[in-house]
Design an enzyme around this catalytic site. Structure first.
Site, PDB file in Angstrom:
ATOM      1  N   GLY A   9       0.874  -1.174   0.000  1.00 45.44           N
ATOM      2  CA  GLY A   9       0.000   0.000   0.000  1.00 45.44           C
ATOM      3  C   GLY A   9       0.908   1.220   0.000  1.00 45.44           C
ATOM      4  O   GLY A   9       1.601   1.486   0.980  1.00 45.44           O
ATOM      5  N   ARG A  82     -10.681   6.001   6.275  1.00 41.70           N
ATOM      6  CA  ARG A  82     -12.011   6.522   6.647  1.00 41.70           C
ATOM      7  C   ARG A  82     -12.334   7.829   5.942  1.00 41.70           C
ATOM      8  O   ARG A  82     -11.440   8.596   5.604  1.00 41.70           O
ATOM      9  CB  ARG A  82     -12.033   6.809   8.156  1.00 41.70           C
ATOM     10  CG  ARG A  82     -12.173   5.609   8.989  1.00 41.70           C
ATOM     11  CD  ARG A  82     -12.586   6.002  10.390  1.00 41.70           C
ATOM     12  NE  ARG A  82     -11.481   6.419  11.233  1.00 41.70           N
ATOM     13  CZ  ARG A  82     -11.657   6.918  12.454  1.00 41.70           C
ATOM     14  NH1 ARG A  82     -12.857   7.080  12.942  1.00 41.70           N
ATOM     15  NH2 ARG A  82     -10.619   7.262  13.179  1.00 41.70           N
ATOM     16  N   ARG A  88     -13.843   3.211  12.211  1.00 43.74           N
ATOM     17  CA  ARG A  88     -12.848   2.284  11.670  1.00 43.74           C
ATOM     18  C   ARG A  88     -13.511   0.968  11.288  1.00 43.74           C
ATOM     19  O   ARG A  88     -13.112   0.296  10.339  1.00 43.74           O
ATOM     20  CB  ARG A  88     -11.731   2.057  12.687  1.00 43.74           C
ATOM     21  CG  ARG A  88     -10.886   3.302  12.946  1.00 43.74           C
ATOM     22  CD  ARG A  88      -9.734   3.020  13.903  1.00 43.74           C
ATOM     23  NE  ARG A  88      -8.928   4.217  14.161  1.00 43.74           N
ATOM     24  CZ  ARG A  88      -9.158   5.064  15.182  1.00 43.74           C
ATOM     25  NH1 ARG A  88     -10.146   4.840  16.026  1.00 43.74           N
ATOM     26  NH2 ARG A  88      -8.376   6.114  15.357  1.00 43.74           N
ATOM     27  N   ASN A  95     -11.561  -3.889   3.708  1.00 43.38           N
ATOM     28  CA  ASN A  95     -10.157  -4.079   4.060  1.00 43.38           C
ATOM     29  C   ASN A  95      -9.792  -5.523   4.406  1.00 43.38           C
ATOM     30  O   ASN A  95      -8.638  -5.931   4.246  1.00 43.38           O
ATOM     31  CB  ASN A  95      -9.766  -3.129   5.196  1.00 43.38           C
ATOM     32  CG  ASN A  95      -9.629  -1.703   4.696  1.00 43.38           C
ATOM     33  OD1 ASN A  95      -9.701  -1.463   3.488  1.00 43.38           O
ATOM     34  ND2 ASN A  95      -9.433  -0.747   5.592  1.00 43.38           N
ATOM     35  N   ASN A 120      -6.885  -0.395   9.082  1.00 40.29           N
ATOM     36  CA  ASN A 120      -7.989  -0.454  10.048  1.00 40.29           C
ATOM     37  C   ASN A 120      -9.169  -1.280   9.541  1.00 40.29           C
ATOM     38  O   ASN A 120      -9.319  -1.418   8.327  1.00 40.29           O
ATOM     39  CB  ASN A 120      -8.470   0.973  10.330  1.00 40.29           C
ATOM     40  CG  ASN A 120      -7.601   1.643  11.381  1.00 40.29           C
ATOM     41  OD1 ASN A 120      -7.391   1.081  12.451  1.00 40.29           O
ATOM     42  ND2 ASN A 120      -7.084   2.823  11.059  1.00 40.29           N
ATOM     43  N   HIS A 175      -7.846  -0.178  19.182  1.00 38.14           N
ATOM     44  CA  HIS A 175      -7.653   1.091  18.469  1.00 38.14           C
ATOM     45  C   HIS A 175      -9.013   1.590  17.989  1.00 38.14           C
ATOM     46  O   HIS A 175      -9.332   1.565  16.803  1.00 38.14           O
ATOM     47  CB  HIS A 175      -6.703   0.856  17.297  1.00 38.14           C
ATOM     48  CG  HIS A 175      -6.300   2.120  16.587  1.00 38.14           C
ATOM     49  ND1 HIS A 175      -5.863   3.238  17.235  1.00 38.14           N
ATOM     50  CD2 HIS A 175      -6.270   2.424  15.264  1.00 38.14           C
ATOM     51  CE1 HIS A 175      -5.587   4.173  16.350  1.00 38.14           C
ATOM     52  NE2 HIS A 175      -5.834   3.711  15.142  1.00 38.14           N
TER      53      HIS A 175
HETATM   54  N1  APR Z   1      -2.432  -4.439  -2.642  1.00 35.84           N
HETATM   55  C1  APR Z   1      -1.654  -3.346  -2.544  1.00 35.84           C
HETATM   56  N2  APR Z   1      -2.140  -2.109  -2.356  1.00 35.84           N
HETATM   57  C2  APR Z   1      -3.466  -1.962  -2.284  1.00 35.84           C
HETATM   58  C3  APR Z   1      -4.356  -3.054  -2.385  1.00 35.84           C
HETATM   59  C4  APR Z   1      -3.778  -4.337  -2.579  1.00 35.84           C
HETATM   60  N3  APR Z   1      -4.545  -5.434  -2.679  1.00 35.84           N
HETATM   61  N4  APR Z   1      -5.602  -2.578  -2.274  1.00 35.84           N
HETATM   62  C5  APR Z   1      -5.528  -1.260  -2.092  1.00 35.84           C
HETATM   63  N5  APR Z   1      -4.234  -0.880  -2.108  1.00 35.84           N
HETATM   64  C6  APR Z   1      -3.672   0.463  -1.966  1.00 35.84           C
HETATM   65  C7  APR Z   1      -4.481   1.549  -2.652  1.00 35.84           C
HETATM   66  O1  APR Z   1      -4.271   1.545  -4.060  1.00 35.84           O
HETATM   67  C8  APR Z   1      -3.939   2.793  -1.987  1.00 35.84           C
HETATM   68  O2  APR Z   1      -2.873   3.382  -2.725  1.00 35.84           O
HETATM   69  O3  APR Z   1      -3.653   0.869  -0.618  1.00 35.84           O
HETATM   70  C9  APR Z   1      -3.410   2.280  -0.629  1.00 35.84           C
HETATM   71  C10 APR Z   1      -4.067   2.921   0.561  1.00 35.84           C
HETATM   72  O4  APR Z   1      -3.682   4.250   0.569  1.00 35.84           O
HETATM   73  P1  APR Z   1      -4.661   5.455   0.943  1.00 35.84           P
HETATM   74  O5  APR Z   1      -5.930   5.303   0.206  1.00 35.84           O
HETATM   75  O6  APR Z   1      -3.886   6.721   0.789  1.00 35.84           O
HETATM   76  O7  APR Z   1      -4.991   5.180   2.490  1.00 35.84           O
HETATM   77  P2  APR Z   1      -4.045   5.455   3.751  1.00 35.84           P
HETATM   78  O8  APR Z   1      -4.313   6.801   4.295  1.00 35.84           O
HETATM   79  O9  APR Z   1      -2.666   5.065   3.424  1.00 35.84           O
HETATM   80  O10 APR Z   1      -4.678   4.422   4.792  1.00 35.84           O
HETATM   81  C11 APR Z   1      -4.556   3.023   4.579  1.00 35.84           C
HETATM   82  O11 APR Z   1      -4.200   2.594   6.906  1.00 35.84           O
HETATM   83  O12 APR Z   1      -4.312   3.988   8.736  1.00 35.84           O
HETATM   84  C12 APR Z   1      -4.973   3.029   7.993  1.00 35.84           C
HETATM   85  O13 APR Z   1      -7.322   3.568   8.285  1.00 35.84           O
HETATM   86  C13 APR Z   1      -6.248   3.585   7.374  1.00 35.84           C
HETATM   87  O14 APR Z   1      -7.133   1.471   6.657  1.00 35.84           O
HETATM   88  C14 APR Z   1      -6.457   2.642   6.238  1.00 35.84           C
HETATM   89  C15 APR Z   1      -5.035   2.278   5.798  1.00 35.84           C
END
Ligand code: APR
Length: 312
Positions: A9, A82, A88, A95, A120, A175
Site C-alpha cells: 500500500g 475513513r 474504523r 479491508n 484499520n 484502536h
Molecule cells: N495491494 C496493494 N495495495 C493496495 C491493495 C492491494 N490489494 N488494495 C488497495 N491498495 C492500496 C491503494 O491503491 C492505496 O494506494 O492501498 C493504498 C491505501 O492508501 P490510501 O488510500 O492513501 O490510504 P491510507 O491513508 O494510506 O490508509 C490506509 O491505513 O491507517 C490506515 O485507516 C487507514 O485502513 C487505512 C489504511
C-alpha cells in the site's frame, strides 16, 4: 543495506512510512501498490531526495510482490481509509479482503518476515493477517498504541507547554473510541497527570485522544491521518531491526495476558530482532480493568463480524 522493509500500500500512510524509514537509514525499501506507476513514481521521487538528506538506501516501487522477496519486515497499509462520519469498523468488509490477499502474497516471497499491520480496523486486521498467514504471534504486530499515546502526549504538551520529551503517556486497549488512556501512569517528568492537571482538563485530553483519528478525518475530509501513524510504524521497525528490546504500546495477540486471549489488543510490548519478545503486564486498578474490558468487548465484536465475512 542488508535489511529490507516492504510496505504494501503506497498511499498516504505507506509512502509516508517509507519517508520516515528512509530518514532513519535502517533498511532498503520497497513500496507495492495495485495502482500502476504510482509506487514506482513515489519510490523514485523519494530516492531522488536521498542525496539531499545524505542517506544511502535503495527505494523501489512495484506492482508485483516479487519485488518484496526476502524482506525482514512487511508493513501492511493497503486498504481504504475513513471518510467523515465513518468509524474504523466501517472499513472492515473492504479491508479484510485486501489485507488477507496482501498477507498471503507477501508471505510467498518473505516467509520469515515480521509483519506490522496499520490497516484499520487495526486489531481485527492484525488478527486476520495472523490467521491467514499462520504466523506465530512473535512475528505479527499491529501499530496503534504508539500513535494513540503520541496523540495524548501532544495534547498534554499543548495544554501544559511542557516539552513533548518530558511527557510519557500510555494508551492501551483496542484502536477505537473505547481505547484506554492510563492517566495515573502517564506522567510529566515523573509527575502523574492526575497530579499535574485538574480533572476536567485531563478528561478533555482523554476524550480528545480517544477521538484523535476522527478529528483528523473530519478536517481532511478525503482520508485519514498519515504522518503520526507512519512514524509510529517507523519507530517499531527500527526497534525490531536494531534489536533494541524497546517497550512500546502496540497491538499484540494475547494468550491470557490482561485476562484476555485469542485477540489482538493494545498492550505494552518489548520489541527486538525476533519481533514480539515480551508483553508487559501492568497492575491495573478496578476502573482501568473495567475500561479495558469494555474496549476488549468492542474488539471481540469486530473480530466476530470479520469471522462471519472471511473464512479463516
Ligand atoms: N495491494 C496493494 N495495495 C493496495 C491493495 C492491494 N490489494 N488494495 C488497495 N491498495 C492500496 C491503494 O491503491 C492505496 O494506494 O492501498 C493504498 C491505501 O492508501 P490510501 O488510500 O492513501 O490510504 P491510507 O491513508 O494510506 O490508509 C490506509 O491505513 O491507517 C490506515 O485507516 C487507514 O485502513 C487505512 C489504511
Amino acid at each position: 543495506m542488508t535489511a529490507k522493509i516492504s510496505i504494501i500500500g503506497a498511499g498516504m500512510t505507506g509512502s509516508t512510512t517509507a519517508h520516515w524509514l528512509a530518514e532513519r537509514e535502517i533498511a532498503d525499501l520497497v513500496l507495492v501498490d495495485i495502482i500502476e506507476g504510482m509506487p514506482q513514481g513515489k519510490a523514485l521521487d523519494l530516492l531522488e531526495s536521498l542525496p539531499i538528506i545524505g542517506k544511502d538506501v535503495s527505494v523501489v516501487g512495484s506492482n508485483d510482490f516479487e519485488a518484496t522477496k526476502g524482506s525482514d519486515i512487511v508493513v501492511i497499509t493497503a486498504g481504504i481509509p475513513r471518510k467523515p462520519g465513518m468509524s474504523r469498523e466501517d472499513l472492515l468488509t473492504t479491508n479484510a479482503k485486501i489485507v488477507g490477499d496482501a498477507t498471503t502474497s507477501a508471505l510467498k516471497y518473505s516467509p520469515d518476515a515480521i509483519f506490522i499491520v496499520l490497516t484499520n480496523p487495526l486489531d481485527t486486521m492484525a488478527y486476520l493477517a495472523m490467521k491467514i498467514g499462520k504466523l506465530p504471534r512473535e512475528r505479527i504486530l499491529g501499530q496503534a498504541g504508539v500513535l494513540d499515546s503520541a496523540r495524548m502526549r501532544a495534547f498534554v504538551a499543548l495544554e501544559t507547554g511542557v516539552s513533548v520529551e518530558n511527557i510519557d503517556c500510555y494508551v492501551l486497549g483496542g484502536h477505537g473510541d473505547e481505547m484506554v488512556p492510563l492517566t495515573g501512569r502517564s506522567n510529566i517528568a515523573g509527575v502523574s497527570l492526575r497530579e499535574y492537571l485538574p480533572a476536567d482538563k485531563l478528561e478533555a485530553i482523554v476524550n480528545r485522544t480517544r477521538k484523535g483519528g476522527g478529528e483528523i478525518v473530519s478536517l481532511l475530509k478525503t482520508g485519514s491521518a498519515y504522518y503520526a501513524p507512519s512514524v509510529a510504524v517507523a519507530q517499531m521497525a527500527e526497534a525490531i531491526l536494531k534489536d533494541k528490546h524497546l517497550i512500546l504500546p502496540a497491538s499484540a495477540y494475547l494468550q491470557g495476558e490482561y485476562g484476555l486471549k485469542e485477540m489482538f489488543f493494545g498492550v505494552p510490548v518489548q520489541l527486538g530482532r525476533g519481533g514480539l519478545e515480551k508483553i508487559v503486564e501492568y497492575k491495573l486498578d478496578a476502573d482501568e480493568k473495567a475500561a479495558l474490558e469494555k474496549s476488549a468487548a468492542a474488539v471481540k465484536e469486530s473480530i466476530g463480524v470479520m469471522q462471519s465475512l472471511v473464512k479463516i
